[in-house]
Design a protein around this motif. Structure first.
Motif, PDB file in Angstrom:
ATOM      1  N   GLN A 101     -22.978 -36.635   0.481  1.00 14.01           N
ATOM      2  CA  GLN A 101     -22.204 -37.674  -0.200  1.00 14.01           C
ATOM      3  C   GLN A 101     -23.086 -38.428  -1.185  1.00 14.01           C
ATOM      4  OE1 GLN A 101     -19.734 -40.225   2.270  1.00 14.01           O
ATOM      5  NE2 GLN A 101     -19.788 -38.743   3.951  1.00 14.01           N
ATOM      6  N   ILE A 102     -22.644 -38.502  -2.436  1.00 11.12           N
ATOM      7  CA  ILE A 102     -23.356 -39.280  -3.449  1.00 11.12           C
ATOM      8  C   ILE A 102     -22.406 -40.366  -3.962  1.00 11.12           C
ATOM      9  CG2 ILE A 102     -24.540 -39.239  -5.669  1.00 11.12           C
ATOM     10  CD1 ILE A 102     -25.249 -36.350  -5.191  1.00 11.12           C
ATOM     11  N   LEU A 103     -22.809 -41.614  -3.787  1.00  7.17           N
ATOM     12  CA  LEU A 103     -21.963 -42.758  -4.152  1.00  7.17           C
ATOM     13  C   LEU A 103     -22.573 -43.467  -5.351  1.00  7.17           C
ATOM     14  CD1 LEU A 103     -21.381 -44.127  -0.526  1.00  7.17           C
ATOM     15  CD2 LEU A 103     -20.159 -42.305  -1.723  1.00  7.17           C
ATOM     16  N   LEU A 104     -21.867 -43.437  -6.480  1.00  6.80           N
ATOM     17  CA  LEU A 104     -22.385 -43.979  -7.739  1.00  6.80           C
ATOM     18  C   LEU A 104     -21.386 -44.919  -8.409  1.00  6.80           C
ATOM     19  CD1 LEU A 104     -23.836 -40.583  -8.972  1.00  6.80           C
ATOM     20  CD2 LEU A 104     -25.216 -42.665  -8.763  1.00  6.80           C
ATOM     21  N   MET A 105     -20.513 -45.531  -7.647  1.00 10.94           N
ATOM     22  CA  MET A 105     -19.491 -46.373  -8.252  1.00 10.94           C
ATOM     23  C   MET A 105     -20.059 -47.680  -8.796  1.00 10.94           C
ATOM     24  SD  MET A 105     -19.519 -46.750  -4.743  1.00 10.94           S
ATOM     25  CE  MET A 105     -18.105 -46.173  -3.835  1.00 10.94           C
ATOM     26  N   ASN A 106     -19.339 -48.243  -9.755  1.00  9.18           N
ATOM     27  CA  ASN A 106     -19.680 -49.551 -10.331  1.00  9.18           C
ATOM     28  C   ASN A 106     -21.051 -49.562 -11.014  1.00  9.18           C
ATOM     29  OD1 ASN A 106     -17.235 -50.538  -9.192  1.00  9.18           O
ATOM     30  ND2 ASN A 106     -18.294 -50.971  -7.272  1.00  9.18           N
ATOM     31  N   ASN A 107     -21.237 -48.613 -11.906  1.00  7.26           N
ATOM     32  CA  ASN A 107     -22.452 -48.560 -12.709  1.00  7.26           C
ATOM     33  C   ASN A 107     -22.080 -48.437 -14.185  1.00  7.26           C
ATOM     34  OD1 ASN A 107     -24.869 -48.600 -10.884  1.00  7.26           O
ATOM     35  ND2 ASN A 107     -23.777 -46.914  -9.914  1.00  7.26           N
ATOM     36  N   TYR A 108     -23.014 -47.990 -15.002  1.00  7.45           N
ATOM     37  CA  TYR A 108     -22.771 -47.846 -16.442  1.00  7.45           C
ATOM     38  C   TYR A 108     -23.048 -46.416 -16.906  1.00  7.45           C
ATOM     39  CZ  TYR A 108     -23.001 -52.930 -16.102  1.00  7.45           C
ATOM     40  OH  TYR A 108     -22.789 -54.233 -15.746  1.00  7.45           O
ATOM     41  N   ILE A 109     -22.771 -45.471 -16.034  1.00  7.90           N
ATOM     42  CA  ILE A 109     -23.061 -44.072 -16.325  1.00  7.90           C
ATOM     43  C   ILE A 109     -22.108 -43.568 -17.412  1.00  7.90           C
ATOM     44  CG2 ILE A 109     -23.177 -41.748 -15.363  1.00  7.90           C
ATOM     45  CD1 ILE A 109     -23.790 -43.083 -12.637  1.00  7.90           C
ATOM     46  N   LYS A 110     -22.673 -43.031 -18.476  1.00 11.06           N
ATOM     47  CA  LYS A 110     -21.869 -42.580 -19.621  1.00 11.06           C
ATOM     48  C   LYS A 110     -21.712 -41.071 -19.684  1.00 11.06           C
ATOM     49  CE  LYS A 110     -23.070 -46.506 -22.587  1.00 11.06           C
ATOM     50  NZ  LYS A 110     -23.656 -46.921 -23.895  1.00 11.06           N
ATOM     51  N   GLY A 111     -22.551 -40.342 -18.973  1.00 14.32           N
ATOM     52  CA  GLY A 111     -22.477 -38.892 -19.032  1.00 14.32           C
ATOM     53  C   GLY A 111     -23.206 -38.243 -17.877  1.00 14.32           C
ATOM     54  N   ILE A 112     -22.920 -36.944 -17.679  1.00 13.97           N
ATOM     55  CA  ILE A 112     -23.571 -36.168 -16.629  1.00 13.97           C
ATOM     56  C   ILE A 112     -24.069 -34.868 -17.248  1.00 13.97           C
ATOM     57  CG2 ILE A 112     -23.277 -35.016 -14.409  1.00 13.97           C
ATOM     58  CD1 ILE A 112     -21.016 -36.975 -13.822  1.00 13.97           C
ATOM     59  N   GLN A 113     -25.338 -34.602 -17.062  1.00  9.19           N
ATOM     60  CA  GLN A 113     -25.915 -33.396 -17.627  1.00  9.19           C
ATOM     61  C   GLN A 113     -25.212 -32.151 -17.081  1.00  9.19           C
ATOM     62  OE1 GLN A 113     -27.345 -36.049 -16.216  1.00  9.19           O
ATOM     63  NE2 GLN A 113     -29.574 -36.055 -16.570  1.00  9.19           N
ATOM     64  N   LEU A 114     -25.128 -31.123 -17.908  1.00  9.57           N
ATOM     65  CA  LEU A 114     -24.320 -29.938 -17.621  1.00  9.57           C
ATOM     66  C   LEU A 114     -24.639 -29.307 -16.271  1.00  9.57           C
ATOM     67  CD1 LEU A 114     -22.178 -27.972 -18.642  1.00  9.57           C
ATOM     68  CD2 LEU A 114     -23.998 -26.665 -19.736  1.00  9.57           C
ATOM     69  N   ASP A 115     -25.906 -29.103 -15.956  1.00 11.16           N
ATOM     70  CA  ASP A 115     -26.284 -28.412 -14.721  1.00 11.16           C
ATOM     71  C   ASP A 115     -26.877 -29.346 -13.671  1.00 11.16           C
ATOM     72  OD1 ASP A 115     -25.548 -25.900 -15.766  1.00 11.16           O
ATOM     73  OD2 ASP A 115     -27.467 -25.751 -16.840  1.00 11.16           O
ATOM     74  N   LEU A 116     -26.625 -30.618 -13.797  1.00  6.58           N
ATOM     75  CA  LEU A 116     -27.257 -31.598 -12.908  1.00  6.58           C
ATOM     76  C   LEU A 116     -26.957 -31.327 -11.435  1.00  6.58           C
ATOM     77  CD1 LEU A 116     -28.869 -34.235 -12.597  1.00  6.58           C
ATOM     78  CD2 LEU A 116     -26.710 -35.469 -12.802  1.00  6.58           C
ATOM     79  N   PHE A 117     -25.708 -30.958 -11.123  1.00  4.16           N
ATOM     80  CA  PHE A 117     -25.317 -30.782  -9.724  1.00  4.16           C
ATOM     81  C   PHE A 117     -25.278 -29.316  -9.296  1.00  4.16           C
ATOM     82  CE2 PHE A 117     -22.967 -34.823 -10.787  1.00  4.16           C
ATOM     83  CZ  PHE A 117     -23.802 -35.660 -10.055  1.00  4.16           C
ATOM     84  N   ALA A 118     -25.841 -28.440 -10.088  1.00  2.00           N
ATOM     85  CA  ALA A 118     -25.728 -27.002  -9.830  1.00  2.00           C
ATOM     86  C   ALA A 118     -26.354 -26.576  -8.498  1.00  2.00           C
ATOM     87  CB  ALA A 118     -26.367 -26.220 -10.968  1.00  2.00           C
ATOM     88  N   LYS A 119     -27.380 -27.282  -8.034  1.00  2.00           N
ATOM     89  CA  LYS A 119     -28.068 -26.888  -6.811  1.00  2.00           C
ATOM     90  C   LYS A 119     -27.637 -27.690  -5.589  1.00  2.00           C
ATOM     91  CE  LYS A 119     -32.205 -25.217  -9.219  1.00  2.00           C
ATOM     92  NZ  LYS A 119     -33.673 -25.317  -9.338  1.00  2.00           N
ATOM     93  N   TYR A 120     -26.600 -28.506  -5.761  1.00  2.00           N
ATOM     94  CA  TYR A 120     -26.132 -29.334  -4.640  1.00  2.00           C
ATOM     95  C   TYR A 120     -25.048 -28.577  -3.869  1.00  2.00           C
ATOM     96  CZ  TYR A 120     -28.845 -33.176  -6.515  1.00  2.00           C
ATOM     97  OH  TYR A 120     -29.879 -33.977  -6.947  1.00  2.00           O
TER      98      TYR A 120
END
Length: 375
Positions: free
Chosen positions: A36-55
């Motif tokens: 579980q990855i919890l990232l709510m209530n931040n200022y994230i504008k983008g996610i790199q294409l392969d960032l979660f590929a190994k999760y």
């Protein structure tokens, strides 16, 4: 490293908590074994294409209330093989991501800027169980016929607070909960729920429905909870499903209750009639509702407590009416031994009752009741 935790986050077991950290990107170094990855209530504008590929173990990803846009998340979720719950509510998305993983069971897209839904959006996640699309810009023509029909396992669909003028055609037949509160719906087709045999909860509150607009459309045979609060109904709808346990008709323009209005609803437990214009209730209109526990008639124009209330009531709310009297057969009627109750809460605040003239026999069968007066 599985035992590493990004300094800005908190990690415990397989949960990484990075919410409310004012970060502008996904923190570096989140362990690959995270579930579980919890990232709510931040200022994230983008996610790199392969960032979660190994999760490969990640099941829950929460990105609620960030600054994500369509192009900034393209391809970001397609390579997460175990992802079941994806929260993208409260972002700046204008369309449904088209690269959702096949494993997905829950998708939240509330509070975005969606204007249209295409059938192709669901081609990669046919097993979706919960879909929330509330508080978007979905209006007439934005959901083509059968655009959601491929979601054969869909259990819950929320379309609250959009600009829909009708119920979308071709909804999945296995839906159990359908939420359409706060739209612009004026009419429901007679066959809208005819084949939706699994439907148990239907919320059509805060729309523009009239009695003519409903006709005989409320024919879902297993419906247990129905809310028509805040519409334009002038009388109790006919042909309500006998399976109902909860019925909310508050905030309409109903002026009277006829004896037969609820006669078929033998399973009804909760009945809301507050904030109408009810001045008359036929004697015994609620009498046969043996399962009724709670009755709310607040903020109406009643001049007396309704007669022959059901024996199983736990609570009856009658505040803010014009009640002057309590008939001797309001609570106690028929066979006296059968009329005795365990506990009844009777709310009569803000009425016109003269305590000195009240007939105490009206409450002779109540045991441990609470009667509230206010002037």
């Amino acid at each position: 490293m599985d035992d590493y935790c990004p300094p800005v986050c908190s990690c415990y077991n397989s949960v990484v908590q990075c919410s409310n950290k004012s970060v502008g990107r996904v923190p570096y170094g989140i362990p690959y074994g995270t579930r579980q990855i919890l990232l709510m209530n931040n200022y994230i504008k983008g996610i790199q294409l392969d960032l979660f590929a190994k999760y490969n173990s990640m099941e829950v990803l929460v990105l609620s209330n960030n600054w994500l846009t369509d192009g900034a998340i393209k391809g970001a979720f397609s390579q997460i093989p175990a992802l079941k719950h994806l929260y993208l509510d409260g972002n700046r998305l204008k369309s449904v991501p088209t690269d959702l993983p096949v494993s997905l069971e829950e998708l939240r897209l509330d509070n975005n800027y969606l204007r249209a839904i295409s059938e192709g959006a669901w081609s990669r996640c046919p097993g979706l169980f919960i879909l929330r699309l509330s508080n978007n810009n979905l209006g007439p023509g934005s959901i083509p016929d059968a655009a959601l029909s491929s979601l054969r396992n869909l259990h819950t669909l929320s379309l609250d607070h959009n600009q829909l003028t009708s119920i979308p055609l071709g909804l999945p037949l296995l839906i159990k909960e359908l939420y359409l509160k706060g739209n612009l719906i004026e009419q429901v087709r007679e066959d809208a729920f005819h084949k939706m045999w699994a439907l148990e909860v239907l919320d059509l509150s805060a729309n523009r429905l009239t009695n003519a607009g409903l006709r005989n459309s409320l024919n879902a045979t297993r419906l247990e909870s129905l809310s028509l609060e805040g519409n334009r109904l002038e009388h109790v709808p006919r042909h309500l499903p006998p399976s109902l346990k909860s019925l909310n008709l508050e905030g309409n323009f109903i002026s009277s209750i006829k004896k037969a209005d609820f006669s078929r609803l033998k399973e009804l437990e909760l009945l809301g009639l507050a904030r109408n214009k009810i001045f008359e209730v036929a004697p015994g209109a609620f009498r046969e509702l043996a399962a009724l526990h709670r009755l709310d008639l607040c903020h109406n124009a009643l001049q007396q407590v309704p007669r022959q209330l059901p024996r199983g009531l736990h609570s009856v709310a009658l505040t803010d009416n014009r009640i002057q009297s309590v008939p001797h057969d309001a609570f106690c009627w028929g066979d006296r031994t059968r009329s005795v109750r365990g506990f009844v809460r009777v709310h009569l605040e803000h009425n016109l009752i003269d305590v000195g003239k009240m007939d105490v026999r009206s409450f002779r069968c109540l045991q441990g009741f609470q009667l509230v007066h206010s002037y």
